[in-house]
Each structure stands twice: as C-alpha cells, then as structure tokens.
Design an enzyme around this catalytic site. Structure first.
Site, PDB file in Angstrom:
ATOM      1  N   HIS A 170       0.834  -1.210   0.000  1.00 31.40           N
ATOM      2  CA  HIS A 170       0.000   0.000   0.000  1.00 31.40           C
ATOM      3  C   HIS A 170       0.871   1.265   0.000  1.00 31.40           C
ATOM      4  O   HIS A 170       0.662   2.173  -0.811  1.00 31.40           O
ATOM      5  CB  HIS A 170      -0.913  -0.031   1.235  1.00 31.40           C
ATOM      6  CG  HIS A 170      -1.895   1.087   1.314  1.00 31.40           C
ATOM      7  ND1 HIS A 170      -3.181   0.987   0.842  1.00 31.40           N
ATOM      8  CD2 HIS A 170      -1.781   2.350   1.806  1.00 31.40           C
ATOM      9  CE1 HIS A 170      -3.820   2.127   1.055  1.00 31.40           C
ATOM     10  NE2 HIS A 170      -2.990   2.985   1.644  1.00 31.40           N
ATOM     11  N   GLU A 171       1.851   1.310   0.899  1.00 27.59           N
ATOM     12  CA  GLU A 171       2.671   2.526   1.006  1.00 27.59           C
ATOM     13  C   GLU A 171       3.557   2.708  -0.222  1.00 27.59           C
ATOM     14  O   GLU A 171       3.710   3.829  -0.728  1.00 27.59           O
ATOM     15  CB  GLU A 171       3.520   2.501   2.287  1.00 27.59           C
ATOM     16  CG  GLU A 171       2.717   2.452   3.577  1.00 27.59           C
ATOM     17  CD  GLU A 171       1.623   3.515   3.684  1.00 27.59           C
ATOM     18  OE1 GLU A 171       1.759   4.586   3.067  1.00 27.59           O
ATOM     19  OE2 GLU A 171       0.610   3.255   4.356  1.00 27.59           O
ATOM     20  N   HIS A 231       1.576   4.263  -2.951  1.00 26.19           N
ATOM     21  CA  HIS A 231       1.453   5.729  -2.896  1.00 26.19           C
ATOM     22  C   HIS A 231       2.676   6.405  -3.522  1.00 26.19           C
ATOM     23  O   HIS A 231       2.550   7.443  -4.175  1.00 26.19           O
ATOM     24  CB  HIS A 231       1.292   6.204  -1.455  1.00 26.19           C
ATOM     25  CG  HIS A 231      -0.076   5.979  -0.886  1.00 26.19           C
ATOM     26  ND1 HIS A 231      -1.227   6.200  -1.615  1.00 26.19           N
ATOM     27  CD2 HIS A 231      -0.488   5.559   0.348  1.00 26.19           C
ATOM     28  CE1 HIS A 231      -2.291   5.934  -0.853  1.00 26.19           C
ATOM     29  NE2 HIS A 231      -1.871   5.531   0.335  1.00 26.19           N
ATOM     30  N   HIS A 237      -5.934   6.205  -2.971  1.00 22.69           N
ATOM     31  CA  HIS A 237      -6.805   5.197  -2.353  1.00 22.69           C
ATOM     32  C   HIS A 237      -7.829   4.732  -3.373  1.00 22.69           C
ATOM     33  O   HIS A 237      -8.426   5.541  -4.080  1.00 22.69           O
ATOM     34  CB  HIS A 237      -7.490   5.771  -1.112  1.00 22.69           C
ATOM     35  CG  HIS A 237      -6.559   5.830   0.061  1.00 22.69           C
ATOM     36  ND1 HIS A 237      -6.771   6.635   1.148  1.00 22.69           N
ATOM     37  CD2 HIS A 237      -5.393   5.172   0.311  1.00 22.69           C
ATOM     38  CE1 HIS A 237      -5.787   6.473   2.019  1.00 22.69           C
ATOM     39  NE2 HIS A 237      -4.930   5.597   1.521  1.00 22.69           N
ATOM     40  N   CYS A 238      -7.983   3.425  -3.443  1.00 25.93           N
ATOM     41  CA  CYS A 238      -8.816   2.819  -4.483  1.00 25.93           C
ATOM     42  C   CYS A 238     -10.175   2.442  -3.880  1.00 25.93           C
ATOM     43  O   CYS A 238     -10.257   2.127  -2.693  1.00 25.93           O
ATOM     44  CB  CYS A 238      -8.084   1.581  -5.008  1.00 25.93           C
ATOM     45  SG  CYS A 238      -9.004   0.674  -6.236  1.00 25.93           S
ATOM     46  N   CYS A 262      -9.105  -4.276  -3.221  1.00 27.90           N
ATOM     47  CA  CYS A 262      -7.772  -3.883  -3.703  1.00 27.90           C
ATOM     48  C   CYS A 262      -6.899  -3.461  -2.512  1.00 27.90           C
ATOM     49  O   CYS A 262      -7.375  -2.831  -1.560  1.00 27.90           O
ATOM     50  CB  CYS A 262      -7.921  -2.718  -4.681  1.00 27.90           C
ATOM     51  SG  CYS A 262      -6.351  -2.024  -5.217  1.00 27.90           S
ATOM     52  N   CYS A 292      -5.719  -4.183  -7.766  1.00 24.42           N
ATOM     53  CA  CYS A 292      -6.774  -4.452  -8.750  1.00 24.42           C
ATOM     54  C   CYS A 292      -6.213  -4.134 -10.144  1.00 24.42           C
ATOM     55  O   CYS A 292      -5.119  -3.556 -10.270  1.00 24.42           O
ATOM     56  CB  CYS A 292      -8.005  -3.598  -8.466  1.00 24.42           C
ATOM     57  SG  CYS A 292      -7.745  -1.845  -8.737  1.00 24.42           S
ATOM     58  N   CYS A 297      -5.305  -0.377 -10.679  1.00 19.18           N
ATOM     59  CA  CYS A 297      -4.128   0.092  -9.936  1.00 19.18           C
ATOM     60  C   CYS A 297      -2.852  -0.487 -10.543  1.00 19.18           C
ATOM     61  O   CYS A 297      -1.818   0.179 -10.570  1.00 19.18           O
ATOM     62  CB  CYS A 297      -4.243  -0.271  -8.456  1.00 19.18           C
ATOM     63  SG  CYS A 297      -5.471   0.741  -7.605  1.00 19.18           S
TER      64      CYS A 297
END
Lengths: 450, 204
Positions: free
Chosen positions: B144-145, B148, B154-155, B160, B179, B182
């Site tokens: 996640h990080e 970014h 943010h999805c 996701c 996903c 992304c």
C-alpha cells in the site's frame, strides 16, 4: 471520493499542513496549502474549494477572521476548524460562527475519513437543495418568467421584489388574463415562505355551499356526507401562501369568516371545537373595481382594508404594446415545441397586426391566438392570414378588392410564397403543390426574381 | 475489458527498483516476507538492505511514538541508495502530527515510504493474531505505502490493497494485491519514472 474534490489546508505549522495535505491527497483530492488566512483568501479568488481545513491560531487574520470572510464570500464552502486539546472552547466558538466541524489534533485515523465523507455528503445535499430550490423558483414563475420590457412591467418587477419578503397581505388588480396568478406565484417564490406551499383558490369557481368546507375544512359528521375529517385549504397553506383569486366573488358571510381568521390567526373547522392556528400569507386578486363596490356597500370595507395592505396593478396588454413582439415570440417557440410543429417565426406584417390589436383578453388571449396560429400554420413563417379573424378582414385579398386577372393573382401568389420560403424552390414548390420544374417555368415566364 | 499493457523491463539486472531498509531491530521473517511480497506481487526487483538506527530526532517524547513524516524526510535526505523507491520498516509505533497512529506513511509520488509492525499484531479484541495473519498485514501495508510512492491513490475497488484501511478490520478485509486498474496505473507511473535519465542509468 468519486469525483476530484479540491481542498485547502490553512495552517502556519508546516508539519501539520503537510501531514493533513498528504493524507487528503491519498484520498484523491487536489489539495492546496496556505500558511495564512490572507494567502488562503488569495487562493479562493482563483479556485473553488469544497472543504477548507483552517487552524484557529495563525498570525495575521487568524482562523476566525478567515472563517468569517470565507462564509460571507463563499457560503457553500465547508470549513473545518483545526484545533488542539487546549482550544476546544475556541472550536465551539468557531462552530457558532458557522464552521461545519472541528478537528482536534491528533485525530483517530478512521475518524478523519468518516468526517470528510460526511462533510462531502453534507455539501452534496446543500448543492442539491439549492438546485431544487432554483428549479422550483423557475417552474413557479419568478419575475424572470413574467415577460415584459415595457416601463409599467419593469416597475411591477421592482415592486414584486420589494414587497415579496414582507408578510403583508397583497391585492393584485388587473383585467382578466393579465397574469395575476403568475404575479402571485412570483411573490411567493421570492418570499420567506417559498419553501412552503402555494395554494390557489378560485373563489368564483367554488359553489357557495362548498366554500366554507373547502377553505376551513370539516370534522367527521359535521354535515351529511362528511364521512371523514378533512383539512381546509387554509391548513394546507400552512407556512406558505394562500392565493384568493377572484376575491370579489366571495360572499359577505365568507368575508366575515376570513376577516376573523386574518385578525385572530385562528380558525375552526366546520363542526370543530378546537381552534387551529393559521399561519399563511394572503395574496388576493380581482378584476373587479372593489373600491367602487365598497362605496356601494356590496363589499365589506374592513375586509377590503385587511386584504389590501399593498396593492399591485397589472397593466392591460393594450397599455404595453411594446411587449407584444416579445410575448408573441416566446409563445411561438413554446407552442411550436409543445405541439412539435415546424413553425419558427412570424413575418413583420403579421406581427404588426398583433401589435395593433387591442387584446381585450390580454396575455391569455394572445397565448390562444398564437397557439391557434402555430397549430393551423402550414408554413415555417406565420403570415397575416393566420390572424384574419382578429381584424375581420380577408387579409389574403390585400388592402381592398379590385378586379384582377387570374395570371396577376398567380404571379402575386407565387411571389408571396417564394418570399415566405426565402426563395427555397423545393419548399415553395411543396407549398404550391407543383413540381420544381413547373415552378421554375413559371418563375421564368413571369420574370420573378429576388 | 481491461487490456494489460506489457510490463516495463527492469533497468539493469541486479539493480533494484525498491529497497527495503530496516530501521532498528526488525524481525527477519518480516523483512523476508516484505521483500518477497513486493517482488512477487508487484513483480519489481527488490533489494533488502542492512539495518540502520532509527533517527532519534524523529522521536516524539510527548506521544512516545516516532514521527512517520520525519522518518520519511530522513530517508529522503540522508540516504543515497541505488534504487527508485525505498521502504523503511520499523518495529516502533509511528504516528503523524494529525493522526494518533499510522500503520504506514508515504507521500504521493515521493521517493521514500515508512511502515511499522507495532500495531499489526493485535486481534480485534486485543488478543495476538496468528503469525500468518500478522505477516499478511505486514505485506499489505508495505504494498500500500509503496503504491502511494508510485502515485496510486486510495482505491474504491472492493478488496484492492490500495483501498484505505485505517483500522485492522479494514486491513484484514482487503487482499494483498492490486486491482487491474491500480496495476495499470503502477506500471504507467513506473514507465514514466524510467524515462528520467538519472533513474534509467541507475544513478539515483
């Protein structure tokens, strides 16, 4: 956040500015950063912001100053006050000044997400409400919907805007068909009661025997046929406007009953014993000469004074002939659209007839005349023939009848249709019900040209 | 139907796109699962670095936590590293000035990100979770990080890994992969970064 929102973080502390902006950017928003209230206002001149996050303590203007300025100049922008534990009282103060929420540092991560989602929903609802309000105003006919550029009409528009916000009773005087109800709706749409109902009552159309029950309502069993209780129109008009059209038709007894309601602000349903609060604004209208009737004693003087706090006079159409072309054009477009007819203009000769006509039935008659012309017209341009019945003359035959040859009549007729169809040969041939070759031959034969 | 574009080639063999850097003592299994996760799921070369001390000036005494933003700035400022992005991992609890805690922190399109394993061990009622569940959470936060730093927002796709997760429950509910959208955005962003000559020749 599904659409691209634009936020601004206003804080003199770089670290707070950066961390909040970074968090909001991860949510997909465009985020601007300002380190003072002054800088924030500069940014607001350039961009529209959905939410401002504003620190209370900043040098210069400070958070309160920015809040006040933002709420005054950009009322739909949501403002969230950022504060620390020690200054919650300030945050409460900020809420009183119009802030939408406050954020106490540091914040639980899930709380921030919920707050932003809630504020965006709040903003969406505000915008939707504003949109619906505008739509209602438009549909109900604000002054923009009343057509007129003449001096008396411009004066009337000014008066409407001036008197609409007051709670005073208004009497609208004007001949039949001048648009008195439209004026009443415009006053309602621009009054503080706009969110409430507009209840029109045509006093001339309700039988005398039903009038009392219609206006005041009735309780179950109060008379034969009253099988269930019924609200009167006065109750229906609560928080809104009651419009008494043709108020001159009201019986003397009903005048007394209404006078009592207007004075006491209370009324009883027929057969009822409980007083009901009456909260409505009264607008009345009549085409009759009420002052004369008061003088004659056929209309109650006290009731007349009560309904006639403000008087508006709607001029007859013959006194504002300069508005006729505007009205005709608007009606033409409207009826062509509604009836799906391919009629889009009116020629000068036909318009002249309408401007010079006296219009005893005023705007309502004009609407009927134009609608008839649209429905019966076989061409795109409405011609004087459509209004022959108004003047009682056979306009098609010209100013007067004089013996002419068949060929002469044919030449004139072809030339007239050519001009109406802007010299479009196909359309002209279609109107004349001949083929294009025949039309070309006749044009050549008679030497017709533009 | 989304058509997957061809993945960009790594810069040069042996040179990593992402560096994983322990800040202080971090369990070996955590480091391994993060490196494997980033490499296996994002399919980008990962370099696992030797640990460095946690910079003490990032410690916020009043909150007994480390300031995640200060750690990111430290990684950006102090370290020269032969990678496009760097993910610092610490076992200490981290926060930022406006939030009481964060699982991880990154700037959109930034070079460095930071994450903590401190709050990922607890179950929903405070009880410790299984090792598998804990490591699964660690991988999700890491992806996640890093996402970014590749400009992924943010999805809103159901599960996701880029979906916002401010609580452990939200973290557990999502899956540990991107996903389709992304993934496309990630490789677009990577392709864009590789156009930068400094990045392309590996001198970053």
């Amino acid at each position: 956040m599904s659409r691209k929102n634009r936020f601004m973080v206003v804080d003199d502390e770089l670290i707070v500015r950066e961390s909040l902006a970074a968090w909001l950017e991860q949510e997909g928003a465009v985020v601007d950063r300002a380190e003072s209230g002054e800088q924030a206002l500069d940014f607001m001149q350039e961009n529209f912001y959905d939410i401002l996050f504003v620190d209370i303590k900043m040098p210069g203007m400070g958070g309160f100053g920015l809040l006040e300025r933002a709420k005054k100049s950009f009322p739909t922008t949501v403002v969230v006050i950022i504060t620390a534990y020690g200054t919650v009282d300030h945050a409460v103060q900020a809420m009183k000044l119009g802030a939408n929420d406050f954020l106490v540092k540091p914040f639980e991560p899930e709380g921030l997400g919920i707050m932003v989602a809630k504020l965006m929903e709040h903003k969406r609802l505000l915008e939707e409400t504003q949109y619906l309000r505008d739509e209602v105003t438009r549909c109900w006919g604000g002054p923009d919907e009343i057509i007129g550029q003449s001096k008396p009409m411009l004066e009337l528009f000014d008066t409407i805007k001036e008197v609409a916000p007051s709670e005073s009773s208004i009497l609208i005087l004007g001949e039949t068909g001048t648009g008195k109800e439209l004026i009443a709706r415009a006053i309602h749409a621009h009054s503080k009661r706009m969110g409430g109902p507009f209840v029109p009552i045509n006093c001339g159309a309700i039988p005398e025997s039903l009038m009392e029950s219609e206006i005041f309502g009735h309780e179950k069993g109060s008379f034969t046929g009253a099988v269930r209780p019924k609200k009167g129109l006065i109750e229906v008009a609560e928080n809104g406007t009651l419009f008494l059209d043709e108020v001159g038709e009201i019986t003397p007894k009903m005048q007394v009953d209404l006078l009592r309601v207007l004075q006491d602000k209370l009324f009883y349903r027929v057969g009822g014993v409980e007083p009901i609060r009456a909260d409505f604004r009264l607008i009345s209208a009549t085409h009759r000469d009420l002052p004369h009737e008061v003088a004659q004693g056929t209309f109650r003087q006290d009731f007349f004074y009560r309904i006639n706090v403000i008087t508006l006079r709607v001029p007859p159409l013959r006194d504002r002939r300069e508005d006729v072309p505007l009205l005709v054009t608007r009606c033409l477009q409207r009826f062509a659209r509604e009836t799906n007819r391919d009629v889009d203009s009116i020629n000068d000769e036909a318009m002249k007839i309408l401007v010079e006509y006296d219009w005893p039935g005023n705007v309502r008659e004009l609407e009927n005349v134009v609608e008839r012309a649209v429905v019966t017209s076989k061409r795109r341009i409405v011609t004087p023939e459509a209004f022959a019945y108004l003047t009682g003359q056979d306009i098609c035959a010209g100013a007067g009848f004089s013996p002419r040859s068949l060929e002469q009549v044919e030449i004139e007729h072809i030339r007239r249709v050519l001009e109406e169809e802007e010299w479009n040969i196909s359309r002209t041939a279609k109107v004349l019900e001949v083929d294009r070759t025949t039309l070309h031959k006749k044009i050549r034969k008679y030497g017709l040209n533009r | 139907m989304i058509e997957h574009e061809k993945k960009p080639e790594p810069r040069t063999p042996g040179k990593a796109i992402i560096a994983v850097l322990p800040l202080g003592r971090v369990r070996e299994d955590i480091l391994r699962v993060v490196a494997d996760g980033l490499q296996g799921i994002l399919r980008l070369p990962v370099d696992l670095r030797d640990p460095i001390a946690v910079p003490e000036d990032a410690f916020m005494e009043s909150r007994n936590q480390y300031n995640a933003m200060a750690l990111i700035k430290y990684l950006d400022r102090e370290l020269s590293h032969n990678s496009l992005k760097i993910l610092g991992i610490t076992a200490n609890d981290i926060c930022n000035p406006i939030l009481t805690y964060v699982f991880g922190e990154a700037y959109m399109g930034g070079r460095s990100a930071v994450m903590s394993s401190a709050r990922l061990k607890a179950g929903l009622l405070g009880e410790p979770v299984s090792r598998e569940q804990f490591l699964d959470r660690v991988v999700k936060v890491a992806i996640h990080e890093i996402g970014h730093t590749f400009n992924l927002r943010h999805c809103h796709t159901d599960r996701c890994v880029m979906r916002a997760s401010n609580t452990l429950l939200e973290l557990d509910e999502k899956l540990n992969y991107l996903c389709d959208y992304c993934e496309i955005f990630l490789f677009d962003s990577l392709r864009e970064a590789l156009k930068d000559p400094e990045v392309a020749d590996g001198s970053v």
